[in-house]
Scaffold this motif. Structure first.
Motif, PDB file in Angstrom:
ATOM      1  N   THR A  33      -8.695   2.512   9.568  1.00  0.00           N
ATOM      2  CA  THR A  33     -10.278   1.859   9.047  1.00  0.00           C
ATOM      3  C   THR A  33     -11.240   2.835   8.931  1.00  0.00           C
ATOM      4  OG1 THR A  33     -11.040   1.107  11.255  1.00  0.00           O
ATOM      5  CG2 THR A  33      -9.466  -0.548   9.934  1.00  0.00           C
ATOM      6  N   GLY A  34     -12.196   2.270   8.054  1.00  0.00           N
ATOM      7  CA  GLY A  34     -13.400   3.122   8.092  1.00  0.00           C
ATOM      8  C   GLY A  34     -14.203   3.378   9.363  1.00  0.00           C
ATOM      9  N   GLU A  35     -13.988   2.608  10.182  1.00  0.00           N
ATOM     10  CA  GLU A  35     -14.316   2.789  11.755  1.00  0.00           C
ATOM     11  C   GLU A  35     -13.598   3.827  12.586  1.00  0.00           C
ATOM     12  OE1 GLU A  35     -14.941   0.538  16.246  1.00  0.00           O
ATOM     13  OE2 GLU A  35     -14.585  -0.669  14.192  1.00  0.00           O
ATOM     14  N   ASP A  36     -12.268   4.032  12.118  1.00  0.00           N
ATOM     15  CA  ASP A  36     -11.568   5.327  12.700  1.00  0.00           C
ATOM     16  C   ASP A  36     -11.753   6.530  11.905  1.00  0.00           C
ATOM     17  OD1 ASP A  36     -10.141   3.249  14.049  1.00  0.00           O
ATOM     18  OD2 ASP A  36      -8.833   2.873  12.406  1.00  0.00           O
ATOM     19  N   THR A  37     -12.243   6.456  10.561  1.00  0.00           N
ATOM     20  CA  THR A  37     -12.461   8.001   9.844  1.00  0.00           C
ATOM     21  C   THR A  37     -14.016   8.155   9.654  1.00  0.00           C
ATOM     22  OG1 THR A  37     -12.301   6.689   7.942  1.00  0.00           O
ATOM     23  CG2 THR A  37     -10.315   7.260   8.544  1.00  0.00           C
ATOM     24  N   GLY A  38     -14.793   7.820  10.162  1.00  0.00           N
ATOM     25  CA  GLY A  38     -16.222   7.851  10.068  1.00  0.00           C
ATOM     26  C   GLY A  38     -16.596   7.304   8.810  1.00  0.00           C
ATOM     27  N   TYR A  39     -16.208   6.289   8.319  1.00  0.00           N
ATOM     28  CA  TYR A  39     -16.328   5.713   7.109  1.00  0.00           C
ATOM     29  C   TYR A  39     -16.038   6.248   6.031  1.00  0.00           C
ATOM     30  CZ  TYR A  39     -17.968   2.276  10.292  1.00  0.00           C
ATOM     31  OH  TYR A  39     -17.951   1.414  11.452  1.00  0.00           O
ATOM     32  N   ALA A  40     -15.025   7.340   6.166  1.00  0.00           N
ATOM     33  CA  ALA A  40     -14.711   8.083   4.801  1.00  0.00           C
ATOM     34  C   ALA A  40     -13.651   7.560   4.026  1.00  0.00           C
ATOM     35  CB  ALA A  40     -14.346   9.471   5.292  1.00  0.00           C
ATOM     36  N   THR A  41     -12.544   7.089   4.833  1.00  0.00           N
ATOM     37  CA  THR A  41     -11.397   6.561   4.105  1.00  0.00           C
ATOM     38  C   THR A  41     -11.079   5.300   4.871  1.00  0.00           C
ATOM     39  OG1 THR A  41      -9.455   7.130   3.178  1.00  0.00           O
ATOM     40  CG2 THR A  41      -9.871   8.048   5.012  1.00  0.00           C
ATOM     41  N   SER A  42     -10.013   4.640   4.241  1.00  0.00           N
ATOM     42  CA  SER A  42      -9.455   3.682   4.695  1.00  0.00           C
ATOM     43  C   SER A  42      -7.631   3.609   4.076  1.00  0.00           C
ATOM     44  CB  SER A  42      -9.867   2.139   4.713  1.00  0.00           C
ATOM     45  OG  SER A  42     -10.098   1.903   3.383  1.00  0.00           O
ATOM     46  N   PHE A  43      -6.896   2.934   5.112  1.00  0.00           N
ATOM     47  CA  PHE A  43      -5.487   3.286   4.755  1.00  0.00           C
ATOM     48  C   PHE A  43      -4.648   1.990   5.084  1.00  0.00           C
ATOM     49  CE2 PHE A  43      -1.212   5.239   6.118  1.00  0.00           C
ATOM     50  CZ  PHE A  43      -0.944   5.494   5.129  1.00  0.00           C
ATOM     51  N   TYR A  44      -3.901   1.321   4.309  1.00  0.00           N
ATOM     52  CA  TYR A  44      -3.268   0.142   4.568  1.00  0.00           C
ATOM     53  C   TYR A  44      -1.717   0.284   4.143  1.00  0.00           C
ATOM     54  CZ  TYR A  44      -3.672  -1.613  -0.246  1.00  0.00           C
ATOM     55  OH  TYR A  44      -3.522  -1.962  -1.656  1.00  0.00           O
ATOM     56  N   GLU A  45      -1.034  -0.598   4.723  1.00  0.00           N
ATOM     57  CA  GLU A  45       0.451  -0.758   4.420  1.00  0.00           C
ATOM     58  C   GLU A  45       0.734  -2.119   3.901  1.00  0.00           C
ATOM     59  OE1 GLU A  45       4.331   0.406   6.693  1.00  0.00           O
ATOM     60  OE2 GLU A  45       3.196  -1.206   7.876  1.00  0.00           O
ATOM     61  N   MET A  46       1.505  -2.514   2.737  1.00  0.00           N
ATOM     62  CA  MET A  46       1.719  -3.631   2.406  1.00  0.00           C
ATOM     63  C   MET A  46       3.273  -3.837   2.228  1.00  0.00           C
ATOM     64  SD  MET A  46       0.487  -5.650  -1.055  1.00  0.00           S
ATOM     65  CE  MET A  46      -1.239  -6.164  -0.166  1.00  0.00           C
ATOM     66  N   ASP A  47       3.753  -5.094   2.773  1.00  0.00           N
ATOM     67  CA  ASP A  47       5.237  -5.342   2.351  1.00  0.00           C
ATOM     68  C   ASP A  47       4.997  -6.505   1.082  1.00  0.00           C
ATOM     69  OD1 ASP A  47       6.889  -3.982   4.175  1.00  0.00           O
ATOM     70  OD2 ASP A  47       6.037  -5.028   5.838  1.00  0.00           O
ATOM     71  N   LEU A  48       5.621  -5.872   0.239  1.00  0.00           N
ATOM     72  CA  LEU A  48       5.288  -6.957  -1.225  1.00  0.00           C
ATOM     73  C   LEU A  48       6.761  -7.513  -1.201  1.00  0.00           C
ATOM     74  CD1 LEU A  48       3.098  -7.603  -2.845  1.00  0.00           C
ATOM     75  CD2 LEU A  48       3.943  -5.800  -4.483  1.00  0.00           C
ATOM     76  N   PRO A  49       6.784  -9.093  -0.969  1.00  0.00           N
ATOM     77  CA  PRO A  49       8.155  -9.720  -1.297  1.00  0.00           C
ATOM     78  C   PRO A  49       7.973  -9.746  -2.937  1.00  0.00           C
ATOM     79  CG  PRO A  49       6.490 -11.066   0.006  1.00  0.00           C
ATOM     80  CD  PRO A  49       5.655  -9.646  -0.396  1.00  0.00           C
ATOM     81  N   PRO A  50       9.499 -10.005  -3.360  1.00  0.00           N
ATOM     82  CA  PRO A  50       9.662 -10.234  -4.705  1.00  0.00           C
ATOM     83  C   PRO A  50       8.788 -11.132  -5.288  1.00  0.00           C
ATOM     84  CG  PRO A  50      11.873 -10.095  -3.434  1.00  0.00           C
ATOM     85  CD  PRO A  50      10.702 -10.191  -2.525  1.00  0.00           C
ATOM     86  N   GLY A  51       8.444 -11.021  -6.629  1.00  0.00           N
ATOM     87  CA  GLY A  51       7.727 -11.924  -7.382  1.00  0.00           C
ATOM     88  C   GLY A  51       6.177 -12.179  -6.894  1.00  0.00           C
ATOM     89  N   LYS A  52       5.900 -11.247  -6.092  1.00  0.00           N
ATOM     90  CA  LYS A  52       4.288 -11.548  -5.547  1.00  0.00           C
ATOM     91  C   LYS A  52       3.641 -10.006  -6.174  1.00  0.00           C
ATOM     92  CE  LYS A  52       5.395 -14.877  -3.615  1.00  0.00           C
ATOM     93  NZ  LYS A  52       4.844 -16.126  -3.934  1.00  0.00           N
ATOM     94  N   GLY A  53       2.287  -9.862  -6.044  1.00  0.00           N
ATOM     95  CA  GLY A  53       1.560  -9.056  -6.453  1.00  0.00           C
ATOM     96  C   GLY A  53      -0.003  -9.276  -6.417  1.00  0.00           C
ATOM     97  N   ILE A  54      -0.797  -8.453  -6.806  1.00  0.00           N
ATOM     98  CA  ILE A  54      -2.334  -8.424  -6.832  1.00  0.00           C
ATOM     99  C   ILE A  54      -2.771  -8.123  -8.288  1.00  0.00           C
ATOM    100  CG2 ILE A  54      -4.295  -7.129  -6.123  1.00  0.00           C
ATOM    101  CD1 ILE A  54      -2.932  -8.567  -3.793  1.00  0.00           C
ATOM    102  N   PRO A  55      -3.521  -9.189  -8.860  1.00  0.00           N
ATOM    103  CA  PRO A  55      -4.035  -9.005 -10.302  1.00  0.00           C
ATOM    104  C   PRO A  55      -4.596  -7.977 -10.746  1.00  0.00           C
ATOM    105  CG  PRO A  55      -5.485 -10.177  -8.964  1.00  0.00           C
ATOM    106  CD  PRO A  55      -4.552 -10.099  -8.176  1.00  0.00           C
ATOM    107  N   LEU A  56      -4.838  -7.810 -11.954  1.00  0.00           N
ATOM    108  CA  LEU A  56      -5.651  -6.632 -12.677  1.00  0.00           C
ATOM    109  C   LEU A  56      -6.997  -6.696 -12.213  1.00  0.00           C
ATOM    110  CD1 LEU A  56      -4.930  -4.805 -15.063  1.00  0.00           C
ATOM    111  CD2 LEU A  56      -5.922  -6.371 -16.644  1.00  0.00           C
ATOM    112  N   HIS A  57      -7.496  -5.579 -11.747  1.00  0.00           N
ATOM    113  CA  HIS A  57      -8.821  -5.150 -11.083  1.00  0.00           C
ATOM    114  C   HIS A  57      -9.160  -3.814 -11.534  1.00  0.00           C
ATOM    115  CE1 HIS A  57      -6.265  -4.241  -7.884  1.00  0.00           C
ATOM    116  NE2 HIS A  57      -7.374  -3.521  -7.423  1.00  0.00           N
ATOM    117  N   SER A  58     -10.417  -3.459 -11.019  1.00  0.00           N
ATOM    118  CA  SER A  58     -10.947  -2.023 -11.106  1.00  0.00           C
ATOM    119  C   SER A  58     -11.946  -1.939  -9.976  1.00  0.00           C
ATOM    120  CB  SER A  58     -11.323  -1.567 -12.521  1.00  0.00           C
ATOM    121  OG  SER A  58     -12.671  -2.499 -12.812  1.00  0.00           O
TER     122      SER A  58
END
Length: 191
Positions: A33-58
């Protein structure tokens, strides 16, 4: 010769560890998280089941995805405004530049897993709008959303601009319209 004293701040985050957030009907787990990295970056892991996702964005910062297992399809918008899909498998990296419209979906019949890295500000979106859950809790059962849930979803898409994330679906007539479009985009493809 001078030595630098070791810091106790080095941290290991093992499998199943980290803060897990419920994002609609999918989950992500913050590994750094930002707290771990001096608020420079964050890093996540995602398990994505079939038929699931995140909508169009920017968002006004880049995001990098590295597929660990399975296949994840990433949508991008070309120079003519057409949506095109890029299928990524284990070992593939997808780089999304700042302000680029993108989405990701598991349009295969098998689970996928990826990791994503971005700036700390990306984390703020999920901390603001996604509840923290126990990673071991079962996913909510698949069911049609209520009108109230769909309306809340649409409100979140509109409010996301306060943390500099743009969802073009925010202009939809109803939350149900948005969720139906996402469901159609998640339709399974070969592979």
């Amino acid at each position: 010769m001078r030595t630098i004293k070791a810091s106790g701040g080095v941290k290991k985050v093992g499998p199943g560890q980290g803060r897990t957030k419920q994002v609609g009907d999918v989950r992500l787990t913050w590994k750094a998280t930002g707290e771990d990295t001096g608020y420079a970056t964050s890093f996540y892991e995602m398990d994505l089941p079939p038929g699931k996702g995140i909508p169009l964005h920017s968002h006004p910062y880049a995001e990098v995805f590295y597929v660990v297992a399975g296949h994840t399809d990433f949508a991008r918008i070309d120079e003519q405004g057409r949506e095109e899909w890029v299928r990524c498998g284990p070992g593939d990296t997808l780089v999304v530049p700042m302000n680029a419209l993108h989405a990701f979906h598991n349009r295969s019949g098998k689970p996928s897993r990826f990791v994503s890295s971005s700036v700390y500000y990306h984390e703020v979106l999920f901390e603001t709008y996604a509840p923290t859950v126990d990673a071991d809790d079962p996913l909510p059962p698949a069911r049609a959303p209520t009108e109230e849930e769909a309306a809340r979803y649409l409100r979140v898409l509109n409010e996301a601009m306060t943390v500099h994330v743009y969802f073009p679906q925010a202009d939809a007539g109803s939350g149900l319209e948005v969720l139906r479009a996402i469901e159609a985009r998640n339709a399974a493809t070969a592979g």
